[in-house]
Each structure stands twice: as C-alpha cells, then as structure tokens.
Design a protein around this motif. Structure first.
Motif, short mmCIF file in Angstrom:
data_model
loop_
_atom_site.label_atom_id
_atom_site.label_comp_id
_atom_site.label_asym_id
_atom_site.label_seq_id
_atom_site.Cartn_x
_atom_site.Cartn_y
_atom_site.Cartn_z
N ALA A 1 9.11 17.26 3.05
CA ALA A 1 9.18 16.35 2.21
C ALA A 1 9.45 17.11 0.72
O ALA A 1 8.92 17.95 0.51
N SER A 2 10.22 16.29 -0.10
CA SER A 2 10.46 17.15 -1.32
C SER A 2 9.65 16.27 -2.40
O SER A 2 9.27 15.15 -2.40
N GLU A 3 9.61 16.76 -3.66
CA GLU A 3 9.10 16.53 -4.75
C GLU A 3 10.03 15.43 -5.42
O GLU A 3 11.13 15.67 -5.64
N GLY A 4 9.89 14.33 -6.12
CA GLY A 4 10.53 13.50 -6.85
C GLY A 4 9.99 12.02 -6.96
O GLY A 4 9.20 11.63 -6.03
N ASP A 5 10.95 11.27 -7.61
CA ASP A 5 10.66 9.83 -7.69
C ASP A 5 11.87 9.25 -6.80
O ASP A 5 13.00 9.30 -7.27
N LEU B 1 -1.47 16.09 -6.39
CA LEU B 1 -1.86 15.88 -5.22
C LEU B 1 -3.21 16.99 -4.84
O LEU B 1 -3.00 18.12 -5.39
N SER B 2 -3.91 16.47 -3.97
CA SER B 2 -4.82 17.43 -3.29
C SER B 2 -4.18 18.54 -2.49
O SER B 2 -3.00 18.45 -2.00
N PHE B 3 -4.86 19.51 -2.22
CA PHE B 3 -4.39 20.41 -1.10
C PHE B 3 -4.26 20.10 0.11
O PHE B 3 -2.98 20.17 0.63
N GLY B 4 -4.73 19.07 0.62
CA GLY B 4 -4.40 18.36 1.88
C GLY B 4 -3.11 17.57 1.71
O GLY B 4 -2.35 17.56 2.80
N GLU B 5 -2.97 16.84 0.64
CA GLU B 5 -1.63 16.17 0.64
C GLU B 5 -0.42 17.16 0.34
O GLU B 5 0.54 16.80 0.86
N ARG B 6 -0.74 18.11 -0.17
CA ARG B 6 0.42 19.07 -0.40
C ARG B 6 0.76 19.75 0.88
O ARG B 6 1.80 20.02 1.12
N ALA B 7 -0.23 19.87 1.83
CA ALA B 7 -0.13 20.37 3.17
C ALA B 7 0.69 19.65 3.96
O ALA B 7 1.61 20.05 4.84
N ILE B 8 0.54 18.19 3.82
CA ILE B 8 0.98 17.33 4.77
C ILE B 8 2.72 17.27 4.28
O ILE B 8 3.64 17.11 5.00
N LEU B 9 2.91 17.48 2.74
CA LEU B 9 4.47 17.62 2.33
C LEU B 9 5.03 18.88 2.94
O LEU B 9 6.18 18.61 3.25
N SER C 1 0.87 -1.31 0.10
CA SER C 1 0.00 0.02 0.09
C SER C 1 0.84 1.31 -0.08
O SER C 1 2.03 1.38 0.50
N ALA C 2 0.18 2.35 -0.65
CA ALA C 2 0.80 3.57 -0.50
C ALA C 2 0.46 3.97 0.93
O ALA C 2 -0.58 3.61 1.60
N VAL C 3 1.30 4.80 1.54
CA VAL C 3 1.19 5.29 2.85
C VAL C 3 0.76 6.90 2.83
O VAL C 3 1.56 7.45 2.34
N TYR C 4 -0.37 7.20 3.46
CA TYR C 4 -0.76 8.74 3.53
C TYR C 4 -1.08 8.94 5.01
O TYR C 4 -1.76 8.13 5.58
N ALA C 5 -0.55 10.00 5.45
CA ALA C 5 -0.63 10.39 6.84
C ALA C 5 -0.49 9.11 7.76
O ALA C 5 -0.97 9.17 8.60
#
Length: 185
Positions: free
Chosen positions: A145-149, A132-140, A60-64
C-alpha cells in the motif's frame, strides 16, 4: 421524538487511531447539520446514554481487517438498544490506487448483523507513515500500500446527504401518520 422544528438528533461516532477516520465522522456530522439534523460527534468510548438519539452513524478505521475495539463495542451496544432507530455504518481503510485491501473488514458481518444498518459504506483512508507503529508499517509493506490521503470528500459528503434525506423522509412519513391518526379520532 417527532420534533418538527429541528431535524433528527443523530449520534456520529467513529473509532479512529490516528485521527483521519475521526475527520470523516466530523465531516459527516457537519453535512448532517447543514441539512438540518442535530448531529453530535462523540468518540465511541465516551458515548453515554443512547436514548436521546433518533439515529446512529457509526464508523471505524480498519486495521488488519478489523474495526477498532471501541467502535465495534459501541456498534454492538447500539444493536442491543436501538429498537427501530436507523443505523448507518462506515469503514475507513482501503488505501492506494487501486485501493487495498479489496475485501470487507472481517468483523463488519458481526456488526451488520447486530445493527441491521440502512447501509454500510467503505471509504478510502489516509496513511501518514510518520505516525504509524512498526507493525502498522509492516502491514503496509505486506499489502503493498502507498502513503497518502485517499479520502474522497465528495463521496463522503454525498453519503451524508443521503442519510439526511432518508431521515427527513422518515420524519415526514411519521408526522403524516401521526396526523392521520389524530384526524381519524
């Protein structure tokens, strides 16, 4: 189940919100197939009958700090129905260098307890802020955290190869045990 002409039939399934964890699952299934396994990649919410599989690789992807709901539900279902079939788990989520967050996903303990996995591996993930959603960008921003692969394909493939080796060893041992029982009669 002990089909000696083909490798074990393995379900590979991953909860993925934006596709990068699904790409990891696909790569794992490809590596298993190269090693002679019969690997099927199915989205968690589309998995039907589990009886045809000899092993499971669930991720699974992990979110929050949490697995996706479909992946967690599938893992818990497998835990109820797996019997003595082996399970491997993976989580995708840490991003950046060094990877953040550093801690294990919150609900992996519950999933691990339910499935008693052979292994649980955490792979670095991928972030594309444009999806990403606004909430996901806020968590970053909050975890800096950085953007990238940040996925390490060599590490992912090596882990999948280890699963194939373990399944092959288990099948050989089961076949030898079966031959011994037949020879003793």
């Amino acid at each position: 189940m002990n089909n000696t002409t083909h490798g074990a039939k393995v379900l590979v399934s991953a909860g993925s919100k934006h596709g990068s964890t699904a790409e990891i699952a696909s790569r794992i299934a490809t590596r298993l197939a190269v090693s002679g396994m019969q690997a099927e990649t199915i989205d968690p919410e589309d998995v039907g009958d589990l009886t045809e599989y000899e092993a499971f690789v669930i991720g699974s992807a992990v979110y929050a700090g949490h697995w996706t709901k479909p992946a967690r539900s599938l893992a818990l279902r497998i835990g109820d129905e797996k019997g003595d079939r082996p399970v491997w788990l993976f989580s995708s989520g840490p991003i950046g260098d060094p990877p953040k967050p550093e801690e294990d996903p919150v609900d992996v303990a519950q999933v691990s307890e339910a499935t008693n996995p052979e292994d649980h591996k955490i792979f670095s993930g991928k972030v594309d802020k444009s999806v990403l959603s606004f909430g996901e960008r806020a968590i970053l921003v909050a975890v800096k955290a950085s953007e990238g692969d940040f996925r390490d394909w060599t590490e992912i493939e090596a882990w999948a190869d280890g699963i194939a080796e373990a399944l092959t060893s288990q099948r050989v041992a089961a076949q030898e045990h079966s031959n011994e029982r037949i020879g003793a009669k």
